[in-house]
Design an enzyme around this catalytic site. Structure first.
Site, PDB file in Angstrom:
ATOM      1  N   GLU A 161       0.820  -1.215   0.000  1.00 60.65           N
ATOM      2  CA  GLU A 161       0.000   0.000   0.000  1.00 60.65           C
ATOM      3  C   GLU A 161       0.848   1.257   0.000  1.00 60.65           C
ATOM      4  O   GLU A 161       0.542   2.238  -0.680  1.00 60.65           O
ATOM      5  CB  GLU A 161      -0.947  -0.008   1.201  1.00 60.65           C
ATOM      6  CG  GLU A 161      -2.066  -1.048   1.123  1.00 60.65           C
ATOM      7  CD  GLU A 161      -1.615  -2.463   1.439  1.00 60.65           C
ATOM      8  OE1 GLU A 161      -0.499  -2.623   1.993  1.00 60.65           O
ATOM      9  OE2 GLU A 161      -2.348  -3.414   1.116  1.00 60.65           O
ATOM     10  N   HIS A 171     -12.267  -5.554   7.730  1.00 60.22           N
ATOM     11  CA  HIS A 171     -12.922  -5.315   6.442  1.00 60.22           C
ATOM     12  C   HIS A 171     -14.174  -4.462   6.627  1.00 60.22           C
ATOM     13  O   HIS A 171     -15.103  -4.548   5.851  1.00 60.22           O
ATOM     14  CB  HIS A 171     -13.299  -6.634   5.768  1.00 60.22           C
ATOM     15  CG  HIS A 171     -12.128  -7.489   5.404  1.00 60.22           C
ATOM     16  ND1 HIS A 171     -11.572  -8.391   6.265  1.00 60.22           N
ATOM     17  CD2 HIS A 171     -11.376  -7.559   4.275  1.00 60.22           C
ATOM     18  CE1 HIS A 171     -10.541  -8.994   5.687  1.00 60.22           C
ATOM     19  NE2 HIS A 171     -10.399  -8.509   4.484  1.00 60.22           N
TER      20      HIS A 171
END
Lengths: 398, 358
Positions: free
Chosen positions: B93, B163
């Site tokens: 990321e 999530h």
């Protein structure tokens, strides 16, 4: 596969597969080797180890009939558990994100065979079988998967967050690569305590491209920490093939100054040999990287069918050629440690154990709603909720 | 739900916060009317197609995007625009955002995807220290205005700890970036195109719960919706409700229930959280005299606190009740306790009644 048998065998059958521990008697009376025998035998790994900056272990692995049968049993249990988890997920009894380990069982089993429960293991989110390997029970697994009280994290973690403190299993981490520096920290503490234990920090080939790995490796090498970085290379980081994501997919060489070993991760005995070597190396010389060449049969997670970025032929090819359970099955049969029927019966027994554990897990209640507020801090805040549908929260400092 | 979210207020007023507004309707499409029934995922996909088509120097990249992404938002892009413009990155990321900043600094449109908002934290340093301050610290010699970071956020019913999070408040504390969250397919397409073409780096959070659930008439062509402009999506007199993203549909239901009990609620979609449209919220609160804010992120330090403080500063004498916040609880996002944690309709309804009767 070269085999050297140290004990004799005979054609007579011992149906009582697991009970008969009389190895000496077996040697005296001409009977075939029984599977609980602990006489050492040597098996050669089918693929040599590739080495980087070190000599590597011998290809001849010492094992025992008992160990081989336990490998078969443990891996078959893991396989069955993951297949059952797949069905439970599809039946919506498991919610959240769920990553299955089937195909990679040899890594969990081989690693355990080389180390003790005082050594630490830390892994990412594909953690069910590693937990089982550390001595966790099927009931704890299924309960955790379904978010029940009897789960190993009291139902508060779910699939990605299994832990077992009493046998040094530090879990179960959700963010790719984040567990590696943490694992090196465990090794740092072990170096201080001087009790000759090591930490195995597992990560995937996807996480191998995270910067955190290299930062942690540098520190671990600089301070000679007893850290073993295990790259479980299943060749796909989520849906991206390793060669699309890594300039060098030779992960065992990517530590540069750190030695590395590439291991056939589908061969439990090769894994065991490598982990044994790595532990000795780490205690003497500091970090080493083990690249386990393995394969996952399922997709990355339950929302990935696993067939958009690889062919079905590739998957079935691996199943036929390299399956870790079939490899041990063949070995057990060729060494005449059990009959085909005995192994089949064992699998049936495992199936029943798994089904029983699921039934039992379903009986376990959900955690109490008050558990939502526990474990956020060391001391509870005396939190209570009130108002319609518990809209407002009031908390009292302890 | 799409119908429930359809805009009921008057035509959007123009504020000129964003330079991107200037280009709205250049193709003559009215962003409020017409179009085909489309879900939020397809609306995002359309916006990305248009962005790649209309600017040859635009790129879409992230983890698994070339085969469509985990939510299928980038389906078909690689077939049409090739793997040089739509590509997978390694699981990294920090690298994704860092490279995006570099790409944008050379005058390209970098459209980066972080697979889940929960995974954005390894890139936090690049966003906060590199992207947001590039223009300022170089005395306007350099910028990465072409950077847009897309990321699905929020609850999805069973996502668990990693999530489901709503990290928008972290980014609202960073001058130099914009933070945008759409509520519906039509909004998502128009706002995403504005974000991509906006000359500032933008973090664009997509409500993943609505990817397939929210369906709305979406114009097929190229259109943009203004940034930093809130929208009154339901008019009322007794209380103002402010929210964004997926939470608006929950709030809308609470408004409908409150109406049955004779309480008239005004619902405002903030759309852009940074820099946010204080005037629209202020005007609404001046009318109703009451304010309720709702978001999924934990209440403490959430963006609701900022809205509350600003409105109290501006409307202190007009307020007839304390500002109410109905938000996520101050715990990690739970797995099995998700319904308990979330700011549900009944919680909001209860707070509406308490605030109005105060």
């Amino acid at each position: 596969m070269a085999l050297s048998r140290l004990s004799s065998s005979s054609a007579s059958r011992c149906v009582d597969l697991l009970i008969n521990p009389l190895a000496a008697a077996a040697a005296a009376i001409p009977r075939r080797l029984i599977s609980s025998d602990t006489t050492p035998i040597t098996v050669e790994t089918s693929v040599p180890f590739s080495v980087h900056n070190c000599d590597g272990p011998s290809r001849s692995v010492e094992t025992t009939p008992k160990e081989l049968v336990s490998f078969f049993k443990d891996m078959a249990t893991m396989r069955r558990m993951e297949i059952a988890a797949d069905s439970l997920y599809k039946a919506k009894l498991i919610r959240g994100f769920c990553h299955l380990y089937d195909g990679q069982e040899a890594v969990a089993v081989g690693m355990e065979a080389a180390i003790t429960k005082k050594d630490c293991i830390i892994t990412a989110y594909r953690d069910h079988c590693t937990f089982l390997g550390r001595g966790g029970t099927l009931l704890e697994c299924f309960s955790e998967l379904m978010g029940r009280k009897a789960g190993c994290s009291k139902g508060k973690g779910g699939s990605m967050h299994f832990y077992k403190k009493d046998s040094g299993f530090y879990g179960g981490h959700g963010i790719v690569g984040a567990q590696i520096p943490l694992g090196c920290g465990l090794a740092f503490a072990q170096k201080y305590s001087k009790d000759e234990n090591v930490t195995f920090a597992l990560y995937g080939d996807g996480a191998a491209n995270q910067g955190q790995l290299f930062e942690a490796l540098n520190i671990a090498c600089l301070w000679d920490l007893p850290a073993i970085l295990v790259c479980e290379n299943n060749h796909y980081g989520m849906g991206t093939a390793e060669w699309r994501a890594a300039k060098s997919p030779a992960y065992y060489k990517r530590g540069d100054y750190a030695p590395g070993l590439k291991v056939d991760g589908m061969d439990a005995l090769a894994v065991k040999q490598a982990c044994k070597f790595a532990k000795e190396h780490a205690l003497k010389n500091g970090p080493i990287i083990l690249e386990m060449d393995t394969y996952r049969y399922h997709g990355h997670s339950m929302s990935d069918p696993g067939s958009t970025y690889r062919t079905r032929d590739e998957i079935s090819g691996v199943r036929q050629e390299r399956d870790p359970i079939e490899r041990i099955r063949k070995l057990v049969l060729s060494l005449d440690l059990a009959t085909e029927k005995e192994l089949k019966d064992m699998e049936k027994e495992i199936r029943k154990e798994v089904d029983d554990a699921i039934a039992q897990a379903k009986e376990s209640p959900m955690p109490d709603p008050s558990e939502l507020f526990t474990n956020v801090y060391a001391k509870g805040f005396g939190t209570e909720v009130y108002g319609a549908d518990r809209k407002e929260v009031r908390s009292v400092l302890p | 739900m799409a119908a429930a979210l359809r805009r009921l207020g008057s035509a959007a007023h123009w504020r000129g916060f964003s330079t991107a507004c200037q280009e709205i309707n250049k193709s003559g499409i009215h962003p409020q009317h017409g179009g085909k029934a489309t879900n939020l995922c397809s609306a995002i996909n359309q916006a990305l197609h248009i962005a790649l088509e209309s600017d040859p120097r635009s790129y879409v990249f992230g983890e698994d995007v070339s085969f469509g992404g985990v939510f299928r938002c980038t389906t078909g892009l690689v077939d049409q625009f090739g793997k040089n413009r739509v590509f997978n990155t390694p699981l990294c990321e920090q690298g994704i955002v860092g490279f995006g900043i570099g790409l944008a600094a050379m005058g390209n449109q970098a459209i980066a995807e972080i697979q889940f908002a929960d995974y954005i934290f390894p890139a936090f340093d690049q966003i906060v220290n590199e992207a947001a301050k590039f223009r300022y610290r170089s005395g306007n010699q350099f910028n990465c205005g072409g950077l847009t970071i897309r990321s699905p956020y929020g609850a999805v019913g069973h996502g668990g700890h990693y999530h489901s999070q709503s990290p928008e408040a972290f980014f609202c504390h960073v001058p130099g970036i914009k933070v945008v969250i759409p509520r519906s397919p039509r909004q998502a397409k128009g706002l995403l195109l504005s974000c991509i073409r906006d000359p500032n780096p933008v973090v664009f959070f997509e409500p993943k719960w609505l990817y397939r659930q929210s369906i709305e008439q979406v114009p097929e062509g190229d259109y943009m919706l203004p940034l930093s402009e809130a929208e009154v999506i339901r008019e009322g007199n007794d209380i103002t409700l402010v929210g964004w993203g997926a939470q608006l549909s929950v709030m809308e239901q609470a408004c409908v229930d409150a109406e049955k009990e004779g309480i008239s609620c005004e619902l405002v979609d903030l759309k852009t959280l940074l820099p946010w449209d204080k005037e629209t919220v202020e005007a609404s609160v001046r009318k109703t005299g009451r304010l309720l804010i709702s978001h999924e992120a934990p209440v403490t330090g959430g963006f609701g606190a900022e809205i509350s403080a600003s409105i109290v500063e501006r409307c202190f004498l007009r307020l007839e009740a304390p500002v109410a916040r109905v938000c996520g609880l101050d715990t990690p996002f739970p797995l099995v306790f998700e319904p308990f944690y979330l700011p549900t309709k009944n919680k909001i309804l209860d707070a509406i009644k308490a605030t109005v009767k105060y």
